[in-house]
Design a protein around this motif. Structure first.
Motif, PDB file in Angstrom:
ATOM      1  N   GLU A  42     -23.046 -54.894   0.954  1.00  0.00           N
ATOM      2  CA  GLU A  42     -23.206 -55.810   2.080  1.00  0.00           C
ATOM      3  C   GLU A  42     -23.622 -55.125   3.379  1.00  0.00           C
ATOM      4  N   HIS A  43     -23.760 -53.813   3.391  1.00  0.00           N
ATOM      5  CA  HIS A  43     -24.011 -53.157   4.679  1.00  0.00           C
ATOM      6  C   HIS A  43     -25.341 -53.564   5.319  1.00  0.00           C
ATOM      7  N   PRO A  44     -26.426 -53.802   4.583  1.00  0.00           N
ATOM      8  CA  PRO A  44     -27.655 -54.229   5.276  1.00  0.00           C
ATOM      9  C   PRO A  44     -27.487 -55.582   5.978  1.00  0.00           C
ATOM     10  N   ARG A  45     -26.844 -56.525   5.318  1.00  0.00           N
ATOM     11  CA  ARG A  45     -26.649 -57.847   5.921  1.00  0.00           C
ATOM     12  C   ARG A  45     -25.779 -57.764   7.166  1.00  0.00           C
ATOM     13  N   GLY A  90     -35.473 -50.059  27.395  1.00  0.00           N
ATOM     14  CA  GLY A  90     -35.924 -49.132  26.367  1.00  0.00           C
ATOM     15  C   GLY A  90     -35.728 -49.776  25.014  1.00  0.00           C
ATOM     16  N   ALA A  91     -36.681 -49.538  24.118  1.00  0.00           N
ATOM     17  CA  ALA A  91     -36.677 -50.251  22.844  1.00  0.00           C
ATOM     18  C   ALA A  91     -36.193 -49.402  21.682  1.00  0.00           C
ATOM     19  N   ASP A  92     -35.684 -48.210  21.951  1.00  0.00           N
ATOM     20  CA  ASP A  92     -35.243 -47.338  20.860  1.00  0.00           C
ATOM     21  C   ASP A  92     -33.801 -47.657  20.458  1.00  0.00           C
ATOM     22  N   PRO A  93     -33.443 -47.401  19.195  1.00  0.00           N
ATOM     23  CA  PRO A  93     -32.066 -47.666  18.760  1.00  0.00           C
ATOM     24  C   PRO A  93     -31.093 -46.676  19.355  1.00  0.00           C
ATOM     25  N   ALA A  94     -29.844 -47.128  19.551  1.00  0.00           N
ATOM     26  CA  ALA A  94     -28.757 -46.236  19.955  1.00  0.00           C
ATOM     27  C   ALA A  94     -27.965 -45.763  18.752  1.00  0.00           C
ATOM     28  N   VAL A  95     -28.109 -46.474  17.622  1.00  0.00           N
ATOM     29  CA  VAL A  95     -27.378 -46.160  16.395  1.00  0.00           C
ATOM     30  C   VAL A  95     -28.359 -46.154  15.240  1.00  0.00           C
ATOM     31  N   VAL A  96     -28.359 -45.074  14.464  1.00  0.00           N
ATOM     32  CA  VAL A  96     -29.201 -44.963  13.270  1.00  0.00           C
ATOM     33  C   VAL A  96     -28.282 -44.649  12.093  1.00  0.00           C
ATOM     34  N   LEU A  97     -28.311 -45.506  11.076  1.00  0.00           N
ATOM     35  CA  LEU A  97     -27.427 -45.381   9.920  1.00  0.00           C
ATOM     36  C   LEU A  97     -28.214 -44.898   8.711  1.00  0.00           C
ATOM     37  N   GLU A 126     -12.201 -54.768  -1.164  1.00  0.00           N
ATOM     38  CA  GLU A 126     -13.629 -54.479  -1.060  1.00  0.00           C
ATOM     39  C   GLU A 126     -14.395 -55.579  -0.318  1.00  0.00           C
ATOM     40  N   PRO A 127     -14.045 -55.798   0.948  1.00  0.00           N
ATOM     41  CA  PRO A 127     -14.731 -56.851   1.710  1.00  0.00           C
ATOM     42  C   PRO A 127     -16.213 -56.574   1.929  1.00  0.00           C
ATOM     43  N   PHE A 128     -16.634 -55.323   1.782  1.00  0.00           N
ATOM     44  CA  PHE A 128     -18.053 -54.999   1.937  1.00  0.00           C
ATOM     45  C   PHE A 128     -18.802 -55.032   0.603  1.00  0.00           C
ATOM     46  N   GLY A 129     -18.121 -55.484  -0.451  1.00  0.00           N
ATOM     47  CA  GLY A 129     -18.769 -55.590  -1.748  1.00  0.00           C
ATOM     48  C   GLY A 129     -18.709 -54.299  -2.532  1.00  0.00           C
ATOM     49  N   PRO A 130     -19.283 -54.306  -3.741  1.00  0.00           N
ATOM     50  CA  PRO A 130     -19.268 -53.107  -4.590  1.00  0.00           C
ATOM     51  C   PRO A 130     -20.185 -52.024  -4.039  1.00  0.00           C
ATOM     52  N   VAL A 131     -20.039 -50.833  -4.597  1.00  0.00           N
ATOM     53  CA  VAL A 131     -20.882 -49.713  -4.183  1.00  0.00           C
ATOM     54  C   VAL A 131     -22.320 -49.972  -4.609  1.00  0.00           C
ATOM     55  N   ARG A 132     -23.235 -49.743  -3.697  1.00  0.00           N
ATOM     56  CA  ARG A 132     -24.665 -49.920  -3.961  1.00  0.00           C
ATOM     57  C   ARG A 132     -25.207 -48.633  -4.596  1.00  0.00           C
ATOM     58  N   GLU A 133     -25.931 -48.756  -5.673  1.00  0.00           N
ATOM     59  CA  GLU A 133     -26.459 -47.586  -6.372  1.00  0.00           C
ATOM     60  C   GLU A 133     -27.361 -46.777  -5.444  1.00  0.00           C
ATOM     61  N   GLY A 134     -27.128 -45.469  -5.428  1.00  0.00           N
ATOM     62  CA  GLY A 134     -27.935 -44.573  -4.610  1.00  0.00           C
ATOM     63  C   GLY A 134     -27.420 -44.385  -3.202  1.00  0.00           C
ATOM     64  N   CYS A 135     -26.384 -45.147  -2.823  1.00  0.00           N
ATOM     65  CA  CYS A 135     -25.853 -45.067  -1.454  1.00  0.00           C
ATOM     66  C   CYS A 135     -24.506 -44.359  -1.395  1.00  0.00           C
ATOM     67  N   PRO A 153     -28.166 -51.836  14.870  1.00  0.00           N
ATOM     68  CA  PRO A 153     -28.597 -50.473  14.547  1.00  0.00           C
ATOM     69  C   PRO A 153     -29.890 -50.467  13.753  1.00  0.00           C
ATOM     70  N   LEU A 154     -30.472 -49.292  13.624  1.00  0.00           N
ATOM     71  CA  LEU A 154     -31.560 -49.068  12.674  1.00  0.00           C
ATOM     72  C   LEU A 154     -30.930 -48.520  11.401  1.00  0.00           C
ATOM     73  N   VAL A 155     -31.285 -49.080  10.247  1.00  0.00           N
ATOM     74  CA  VAL A 155     -30.671 -48.683   8.979  1.00  0.00           C
ATOM     75  C   VAL A 155     -31.762 -48.191   8.023  1.00  0.00           C
ATOM     76  N   LEU A 156     -31.614 -46.960   7.547  1.00  0.00           N
ATOM     77  CA  LEU A 156     -32.550 -46.438   6.557  1.00  0.00           C
ATOM     78  C   LEU A 156     -32.289 -47.111   5.222  1.00  0.00           C
ATOM     79  N   ASP A 157     -33.326 -47.638   4.611  1.00  0.00           N
ATOM     80  CA  ASP A 157     -33.171 -48.401   3.366  1.00  0.00           C
ATOM     81  C   ASP A 157     -33.679 -47.629   2.150  1.00  0.00           C
ATOM     82  N   LEU A 158     -33.300 -46.345   2.071  1.00  0.00           N
ATOM     83  CA  LEU A 158     -33.662 -45.502   0.928  1.00  0.00           C
ATOM     84  C   LEU A 158     -32.398 -44.900   0.318  1.00  0.00           C
ATOM     85  N   PRO A 159     -32.458 -44.512  -0.959  1.00  0.00           N
ATOM     86  CA  PRO A 159     -31.305 -43.834  -1.563  1.00  0.00           C
ATOM     87  C   PRO A 159     -30.975 -42.541  -0.835  1.00  0.00           C
ATOM     88  N   ALA A 160     -29.731 -42.119  -0.946  1.00  0.00           N
ATOM     89  CA  ALA A 160     -29.264 -40.948  -0.204  1.00  0.00           C
ATOM     90  C   ALA A 160     -30.047 -39.690  -0.554  1.00  0.00           C
TER      91      ALA A 160
END
Length: 681
Positions: free
Chosen positions: A276-279, A344-351, A220-229, A298-305
């Motif tokens: 760890e995914h936001p970091r 251009g200032a828009d993201p190419a990747v949105v997570l 688990e190099p990315f850490g434990p599961v984040r609640e809501g994700c 990337p742009l990352v949405l920071d809300l529960p699924a």
């Protein structure tokens, strides 16, 4: 071409294909391979030592002889004497042109010096996830030594170019026991005396790194599961993705229209579910091949699924505004006089945690490849975090490559986009006849097309003939079904990010006198044509409004919506209904930048599914002509005496949507070779 020359090139191509066929070895269009050999000088007849190396662009897995650059080694090596230093190393790329041998072939790439200056007959430069994981680890030099001993040497990060070629050549000379090196923040390079030895050394480095990461990496190099994700169940996940896709595509197209791609692979979903995914996402990708396609981060949405959809949309809008501001600041921090203008200032990747990844590009392939590269980046992060910590190259170095004048020159060399590039079209009744011709023309002009037809086999056949899933996808749709139409637009959103060009073409015809026309006949034709086009247009407008990019809706109506012919009450009335829908929707949707126009063909006999299904025989009977002469009969009653074919209708669709009629809406275009009784008034 001599036999020896041919054998050298053939062996190089075969090696390239084997390496490029396995994504563990290198990413799409990533890396390059080379071979040295001799060939006769056409002027002197004497043997000349040459370098054949994969040129700029192209992909190892599909490399051809035409994708190789051939250079004279004596001239290439002589460049060391005139090298002006690292601050002016970009000048050396133009100097490669003076080393070329003969005509044709690809333009030499920035990595040419690496291949030419290393004293080995065969050289591979690759971007395997396992190798980049070591290259992007905080203590990559120590890990490289621990993994390989002295058989593979660490080379600190340096931007690709002539100096890096000198560095690697010096490493090889100083370490005769080495079979290759790990390039910090970049990838690997291997060499060998024969093509087989070089390939064996490349695979040894890649597989040894894989084994090292597996044996020494922590769980688990990315850490434990984040609640809501946690990943949503597949059906719910894809429904959520389809609802978000048009809105996200609109945001990503703020500066330039984009085509989208959706990925919900296990690697992506697991990464987004972890603490760890936001970091890690904020650190961005590292390998130049990665961030040139994925942007600096990337742009990352920071809300529960399962956050409410409206809340997710509002938050994405806020994050997008912040992303654009941060990107402008990134550009301004690092731009120097002479830097290319900000693209251009828009993201190419949105997570989106729990849902997946949206990626964007100038066409479907570019969007898809951006997603593949971000998956590579996730794999790199996993490997680096498993044995150390992920430490990509400095932001300033990323900028130097993203806004490298050599990259800008490569962009300038690209052909101009086709008129419908970035447009996504959905065509109903596209399995045959007019619809198939329209789909073909739209793809030829650069659009991506969703081929919708109630006959699944016909839709699949049409889509397959248009160039594969990067160009067209098939969906099975009965346009009388609201549910099937909504599902078709969801599939379009998942395939291409949305829809901004719809062609209402699905139809059916029955030719009967009034007293023989049943209520079922009436309902059948009105259900498919006026009702079907209403339902399709309603779903199209919903999606186009979510995108905020405007759009086009085109009705394939008929001259029968104007012309009153015999034994045609149900069909003529249905077409007249469609014709007025054009006017009504043009008036309503203009405020959204959505243009609505119609096309009125005369009878299209050849290639028509409707005419082949019985309508042709019925109309031939009405006019008292043999069915096989019906097209000729229709032509003779026109002013131009010409038969109307499916391609002529497709031409009109393109004329309305290809850009030159950008200020036209609510119009009907006759494609009838001149039927005076159907003139518009």
């Amino acid at each position: 071409m001599t036999a020896q020359h041919s054998r050298t090139v053939d062996a190089l191509l075969a090696r390239s294909h084997r390496l490029g066929a396995d994504p563990r070895n290198t990413n799409y269009a990533g890396g390059n391979t080379s071979a040295k050999g001799t060939a006769p000088d056409p002027v002197t007849g004497s043997d000349t030592e040459l370098l054949w190396v994969k040129g700029s662009g192209g992909d190892l897995g599909t490399l051809t002889a035409g994708g190789l650059a051939a250079l004279r080694l004596d001239r290439l090596r002589a460049l060391k004497a005139v090298y002006p230093g690292v601050e002016r190393e970009d000048e050396m790329v133009d100097a490669f042109d003076y080393c070329l041998h003969g005509r044709g072939g690809a333009a030499p790439s920035i990595d040419t010096a690496m291949h030419g200056l290393v004293e080995a007959a065969h050289v591979d430069h690759l971007h395997p996830d396992s190798g980049i994981a070591l290259a992007c680890a905080a203590d990559g030099e120590r890990l490289t030594r621990e993994c390989f001993g002295d058989s593979v040497v660490w080379v600190p990060w340096r931007r690709p170019g002539f100096q890096l070629g000198l560095d690697i050549a010096a490493v090889q000379e100083a370490h005769p026991q080495a079979v290759g090196c790990v390039l910090g923040g970049h990838g690997i390079t291997a060499w060998g005396a024969t093509s087989e030895e070089c390939e064996r050394n490349s695979l040894h480095i890649i597989r040894t790194a894989e084994s090292f990461l597996e044996q020494h990496g922590r769980a688990e190099p990315f850490g434990p599961v984040r609640e809501g994700c946690e990943p949503l169940p597949e059906a719910e996940r894809r429904e959520r993705a389809a609802a978000l896709a048009p809105f996200v595509r609109g945001l990503a197209s703020t500066d330039n229209p984009q085509v989208g791609h959706f990925t919900d692979s296990e690697a992506v979903l697991d990464f987004l579910s972890r603490e760890e995914h936001p970091r890690l996402a904020a650190l961005g990708t590292s390998c130049p091949d990665h961030f040139l396609r994925t942007k600096v981060r990337p742009l990352v949405l920071d809300l529960p699924a399962r956050a409410p959809l409206d809340e997710a949309v509002d938050r994405l809008r806020e994050l997008h505004e912040a992303y654009r501001a941060e990107y402008r600041e990134y550009y301004e921090r690092h731009a120097v006089p002479g830097s290319p203008a900000m693209r251009g200032a828009d993201p190419a990747v949105v997570l989106v945690p729990g849902v997946g990844m949206f990626t964007f590009g100038k066409d479907k392939q570019t969007a898809r490849v951006a997603g593949e590269f971000y998956v590579n980046a996730v794999n790199v992060m996993r490997g680096a975090e498993a044995v150390s910590s992920y430490a990509p190259i400095e932001e300033s170095e990323k900028f130097r490559i993203e806004y490298w004048e050599l990259e800008e020159a490569k962009l300038r060399r690209m052909p101009a986009p086709k008129p419908l590039a970035t447009r996504v079209a959905l065509v109903t009744g596209a399995g045959s006849g007019i619809g198939r011709a329209v789909a073909r023309r739209l793809v030829a002009e650069g659009a991506c097309v969703v081929v919708a037809d109630r006959a699944a086999d016909s839709a699949a056949e049409t889509a397959a003939g248009l160039g594969g899933p990067d160009k067209a996808v098939a969906v099975t749709v009965d346009v009388t079904s609201q549910e099937q139409i909504a599902a078709a637009f969801r599939e379009a959103a998942l395939a291409f990010g949305g829809v901004d060009l719809v062609v209402n073409n699905a139809g059916v015809s029955l030719s009967k006198p009034l007293l023989e026309t049943t209520a079922d006949d009436w309902d059948l034709q009105h259900g498919i044509m006026p009702r079907g086009s209403f339902l399709t247009s309603r779903e199209a407008a919903r999606m186009m409004r979510a995108q905020g990019m405007g759009g086009d809706i085109v009705y394939i109506s008929s001259k029968n919506g104007v012309f009153a012919g015999p034994d045609n009450i149900a069909y003529g009335a249905a077409k007249a209904d469609q014709a007025h829908q054009v006017r009504l929707l043009a008036a309503e949707l203009g405020q959204d930048g959505i243009r609505v126009n119609g096309i009125n063909p005369d009878g299209v006999v050849r290639g028509s599914g409707i005419f082949a299904g019985g309508w042709g025989a019925q109309r031939a009977a009405v006019y008292g002509v043999p069915e096989e002469r019906l097209g000729e009969f229709y032509a003779q009653r026109t002013l131009l005496k010409r038969e109307v074919l499916p391609e002529h209708v497709a031409n009109a669709v393109f004329a309305l949507t290809g850009g030159d009629l950008s200020h036209t809406t609510g119009m009907h275009v006759p494609v009838d070779a001149g039927v005076a009784a159907a003139f518009l008034r």
